[in-house]
Design a protein around this motif. Structure first.
Motif, PDB file in Angstrom:
ATOM      1  N   ILE A   7       0.903  -1.149   0.000  1.00 14.08           N
ATOM      2  CA  ILE A   7       0.000   0.000   0.000  1.00 14.08           C
ATOM      3  C   ILE A   7       0.943   1.201   0.000  1.00 14.08           C
ATOM      4  O   ILE A   7       1.766   1.346   0.904  1.00 14.08           O
ATOM      5  CB  ILE A   7      -0.896   0.034   1.258  1.00 14.08           C
ATOM      6  CG1 ILE A   7      -1.694  -1.249   1.416  1.00 14.08           C
ATOM      7  CG2 ILE A   7      -1.790   1.273   1.233  1.00 14.08           C
ATOM      8  CD1 ILE A   7      -2.637  -1.578   0.301  1.00 14.08           C
ATOM      9  N   THR A   8       0.829   2.057  -0.987  1.00 12.81           N
ATOM     10  CA  THR A   8       1.783   3.146  -1.141  1.00 12.81           C
ATOM     11  C   THR A   8       1.102   4.503  -0.998  1.00 12.81           C
ATOM     12  O   THR A   8       0.148   4.805  -1.719  1.00 12.81           O
ATOM     13  CB  THR A   8       2.480   3.064  -2.514  1.00 12.81           C
ATOM     14  OG1 THR A   8       3.057   1.760  -2.645  1.00 12.81           O
ATOM     15  CG2 THR A   8       3.553   4.118  -2.660  1.00 12.81           C
ATOM     16  N   ARG A   9       1.599   5.274  -0.033  1.00 16.41           N
ATOM     17  CA  ARG A   9       1.209   6.668   0.173  1.00 16.41           C
ATOM     18  C   ARG A   9      -0.295   6.853   0.389  1.00 16.41           C
ATOM     19  O   ARG A   9      -0.915   7.721  -0.197  1.00 16.41           O
ATOM     20  CB  ARG A   9       1.732   7.527  -0.964  1.00 16.41           C
ATOM     21  CG  ARG A   9       3.259   7.512  -1.030  1.00 16.41           C
ATOM     22  CD  ARG A   9       3.813   8.261  -2.207  1.00 16.41           C
ATOM     23  NE  ARG A   9       3.468   9.676  -2.057  1.00 16.41           N
ATOM     24  CZ  ARG A   9       3.691  10.568  -3.002  1.00 16.41           C
ATOM     25  NH1 ARG A   9       4.235  10.227  -4.140  1.00 16.41           N
ATOM     26  NH2 ARG A   9       3.361  11.829  -2.807  1.00 16.41           N
ATOM     27  N   LEU A  10      -0.846   6.042   1.275  1.00 13.35           N
ATOM     28  CA  LEU A  10      -2.234   6.202   1.699  1.00 13.35           C
ATOM     29  C   LEU A  10      -2.334   7.523   2.457  1.00 13.35           C
ATOM     30  O   LEU A  10      -1.640   7.727   3.446  1.00 13.35           O
ATOM     31  CB  LEU A  10      -2.640   5.032   2.606  1.00 13.35           C
ATOM     32  CG  LEU A  10      -3.984   5.118   3.312  1.00 13.35           C
ATOM     33  CD1 LEU A  10      -5.124   5.116   2.293  1.00 13.35           C
ATOM     34  CD2 LEU A  10      -4.130   3.964   4.296  1.00 13.35           C
ATOM     35  N   ARG A  11      -3.178   8.431   1.971  1.00 15.81           N
ATOM     36  CA  ARG A  11      -3.304   9.756   2.589  1.00 15.81           C
ATOM     37  C   ARG A  11      -4.433   9.763   3.605  1.00 15.81           C
ATOM     38  O   ARG A  11      -5.550   9.350   3.300  1.00 15.81           O
ATOM     39  CB  ARG A  11      -3.589  10.822   1.533  1.00 15.81           C
ATOM     40  CG  ARG A  11      -2.353  11.263   0.830  1.00 15.81           C
ATOM     41  CD  ARG A  11      -2.630  12.516   0.030  1.00 15.81           C
ATOM     42  NE  ARG A  11      -1.358  13.046  -0.391  1.00 15.81           N
ATOM     43  CZ  ARG A  11      -0.967  14.283  -0.162  1.00 15.81           C
ATOM     44  NH1 ARG A  11      -1.760  15.135   0.438  1.00 15.81           N
ATOM     45  NH2 ARG A  11       0.213  14.680  -0.560  1.00 15.81           N
ATOM     46  N   LEU A  12      -4.104  10.281   4.803  1.00 13.90           N
ATOM     47  CA  LEU A  12      -5.064  10.347   5.895  1.00 13.90           C
ATOM     48  C   LEU A  12      -4.854  11.625   6.695  1.00 13.90           C
ATOM     49  O   LEU A  12      -3.735  12.129   6.780  1.00 13.90           O
ATOM     50  CB  LEU A  12      -4.870   9.163   6.849  1.00 13.90           C
ATOM     51  CG  LEU A  12      -4.978   7.774   6.260  1.00 13.90           C
ATOM     52  CD1 LEU A  12      -4.304   6.760   7.152  1.00 13.90           C
ATOM     53  CD2 LEU A  12      -6.437   7.423   6.077  1.00 13.90           C
ATOM     54  N   HIS A  13      -5.914  12.115   7.287  1.00 16.19           N
ATOM     55  CA  HIS A  13      -5.811  13.211   8.247  1.00 16.19           C
ATOM     56  C   HIS A  13      -5.904  12.570   9.623  1.00 16.19           C
ATOM     57  O   HIS A  13      -6.812  11.776   9.882  1.00 16.19           O
ATOM     58  CB  HIS A  13      -6.934  14.237   8.046  1.00 16.19           C
ATOM     59  CG  HIS A  13      -6.725  15.479   8.826  1.00 16.19           C
ATOM     60  ND1 HIS A  13      -5.881  16.481   8.405  1.00 16.19           N
ATOM     61  CD2 HIS A  13      -7.214  15.862  10.025  1.00 16.19           C
ATOM     62  CE1 HIS A  13      -5.887  17.443   9.302  1.00 16.19           C
ATOM     63  NE2 HIS A  13      -6.690  17.097  10.300  1.00 16.19           N
TER      64      HIS A  13
END
Length: 115
Positions: A7-13
């Motif tokens: 899983i590459t660069r999963l963006r989350l706040h």
């Protein structure tokens, strides 16, 4: 056979950080996870591998719990992932804070945990 699932660069706040402001306002993070997992080669069934959608859900759940240190976040992700899939035989977790509260302009700060 072993396959590497990524899983590459999963963006989350999320709300990780030492400062009170980071815990209140949050920050944007990118999480990458790589795991070695035995799969049944030749099978076209989801049950023959690690479901990456479930892997993302595990990461999101861990990221929803605030921690002071990125090192601790990466460790908690590795523990949650290996607990969920005991056949994982190694991997990497990288947690990057995209706008860290530092006095210099940086693209990100990150911690990488390998096991």
């Amino acid at each position: 056979m072993k396959t590497t699932i990524e899983i590459t660069r999963l963006r989350l706040h999320a709300f990780h950080g030492v400062l009170e402001q980071e815990r209140r306002v949050g920050n944007d993070f990118e999480v990458s996870v790589t795991v070695g997992y035995p799969v049944v080669i030749g099978s076209d069934e989801l049950s023959a591998t690690l479901n990456y959608a479930e892997l993302i859900d595990v990461v999101k759940k861990v990221m929803a719990e605030p921690s002071a240190l990125l090192e601790h976040v990466a460790y908690r992700i590795s523990e949650a992932v290996t607990s969920r899939w005991p056949l994982i035989d190694g991997g990497m977790v990288r947690v990057a804070k995209l706008t860290p509260p530092v006095s210099s302009e940086v693209a990100e700060v990150a911690v990488t945990l390998n096991w």
